[in-house]
Design an enzyme around this catalytic site. Structure first.
Site, short mmCIF file in Angstrom:
data_model
loop_
_atom_site.label_atom_id
_atom_site.label_comp_id
_atom_site.label_asym_id
_atom_site.label_seq_id
_atom_site.Cartn_x
_atom_site.Cartn_y
_atom_site.Cartn_z
NE ARG A 58 40.21 39.14 36.30
CZ ARG A 58 39.46 39.32 35.44
NH1 ARG A 58 39.38 38.64 34.45
NH2 ARG A 58 38.36 40.58 35.39
CB THR A 59 40.86 39.15 43.25
OG1 THR A 59 41.62 39.87 42.24
CG2 THR A 59 41.75 39.10 44.53
CE LYS A 86 20.43 45.90 56.36
NZ LYS A 86 20.26 44.86 57.55
NE ARG A 108 39.76 43.78 44.61
CZ ARG A 108 39.85 43.36 43.19
NH1 ARG A 108 38.97 43.52 42.53
NH2 ARG A 108 41.08 42.84 42.95
CG HIS A 136 45.61 43.74 43.21
ND1 HIS A 136 45.39 42.41 44.06
CD2 HIS A 136 44.80 43.49 42.15
CE1 HIS A 136 44.57 41.63 43.34
NE2 HIS A 136 44.25 42.38 42.45
N1 CP Z 1 43.12 41.30 38.37
C1 CP Z 1 41.93 41.46 39.17
O1 CP Z 1 42.00 41.94 40.35
O2 CP Z 1 40.92 41.09 38.61
P1 CP Z 1 39.49 41.09 39.45
O3 CP Z 1 39.27 42.67 39.56
O4 CP Z 1 38.38 40.55 38.61
O5 CP Z 1 39.66 40.33 40.58
#
Ligand code: CP
Length: 307
Positions: A58-59, A86, A108, A136
């Site tokens: 999603r993100t 590496k 992320r 998040h």
């Molecule tokens: N909600 C969320 O962060 O989903 P993803 O890990 O798929 O990005």
């Protein structure tokens, strides 16, 4: 009004005015995604790098779509296809990306604080797309946008957050955001999944799902995070589901017009019953839709845009 910050690292750093600015800007971007030609020239000439060192559906996808709908050039880098395999460090990776002069880096990472480190090191805007069990922020913003769109407000609502609170960056960011916006937040989970002194974040704490969801306007279920469960914090998934799965029976304790939320990905039948996830109270896919608008708003505001 402008967002005067260089970076978006966490909800903890945002004022009520800044949260409202982001939500209102996101609301104005919803319409772009409904057009036949889903593109505006707002960020033409800007470059956004999505640096995802942990898996994401999603993100990562919504940041890419958000950048493309604003006409930015978007580049995706994942750990498995980068020189991280590496042995290159995060700092060296970031410095090399900085040398190519992008405008925004979306990160992320499994390490809490990784985006904060990059924000100090590089001149580009850094957006935290999830750092370890810390925050998040874009998830909490899209959650607040979804609540506001459906309920017309956030203040005064009773929100139950149920599950693995200790490992959940989604829970932490939502607790910061929802309490700041005036909601009453109740958390519930097994004692082993509730961080010590969680009450100090302004929430009420329960050890039974029934106690948290009673009278709730919103129920936010959390994913059991197998990848972070390095201790036996519950005996088995079956046992967890028996006591903490949101189902047809315990949802009746909530308000009749309760909304059910989940950040995804869902463990069907573990934290949420399939008929609840797909049922009339669920706004899980609306959360995903709003995620694109929130990320468009952040890319726009951090690039100097005004509301
Ligand atoms: N909600 C969320 O962060 O989903 P993803 O890990 O798929 O990005």
């Amino acid at each position: 009004m402008r967002l005067t910050k260089k970076d978006l690292l966490g909800i903890k750093d945002l004022s009520v005015d800044e949260i409202n600015l982001i939500l209102e800007t996101a609301e104005s971007f919803i319409e772009v995604s409904t057009r036949e030609i889903k593109k505006v020239p707002t960020l033409r000439g800007k470059t956004v790098i999505n640096l995802f060192m942990e898996p994401s559906t999603r993100t990562r996808t919504s940041f890419e779509i958000a950048g493309k709908r604003l006409s930015a050039d978007t580049i995706n880098i994942s750990a498995s296809t980068s020189s991280v395999v590496k042995g290159e460090t995060l700092i060296d990776t970031a410095r090399n990306l900085e040398a190519m002069n992008p405008d925004v880096i979306v990160l992320r990472h499994s390490a809490s604080g990784a985006p904060h480190l990059l924000a100090r090191l590089v001149k580009q805007s850094i957006i935290n797309a999830g750092d370890g069990a810390h925050e998040h922020p874009t998830q909490a913003l899209l959650d607040m946008m979804t609540i506001k769109a459906r309920k017309g407000r956030i203040a005064g609502l009773k929100v139950a957050i149920v599950g693995d609170i200790a490992h959940s960056r989604v829970a932490r960011s939502n607790i910061y955001g929802l309490t700041r916006m005036g909601a009453q937040v109740a958390v519930a989970g097994p004692a082993t999944m509730l961080p010590r002194a969680i009450e100090q974040m302004g929430v009420t704490v329960h050890y039974r799902i029934e106690d948290a969801v009673r009278g709730a306007d919103i129920i936010m279920m959390l994913r059991i995070q197998m990848e972070r469960e390095n201790q036996n914090v519950f005996p088995s998934l079956r046992e967890y589901a028996k006591y903490f799965c949101l189902n047809r029976k315990n949802i009746r304790l909530a308000k009749d017009d309760v909304l059910v939320m989940h950040p995804g990905p869902i463990n069907r039948g573990v934290e949420i019953a399939p008929d609840i996830a797909d049922g009339p109270a669920s706004v899980i896919l609306e959360q995903v839709t709003n995620g694109v608008a929130v990320r468009m708003a952040l890319l726009y505001l951090l690039s100097g845009g005004r509301s």
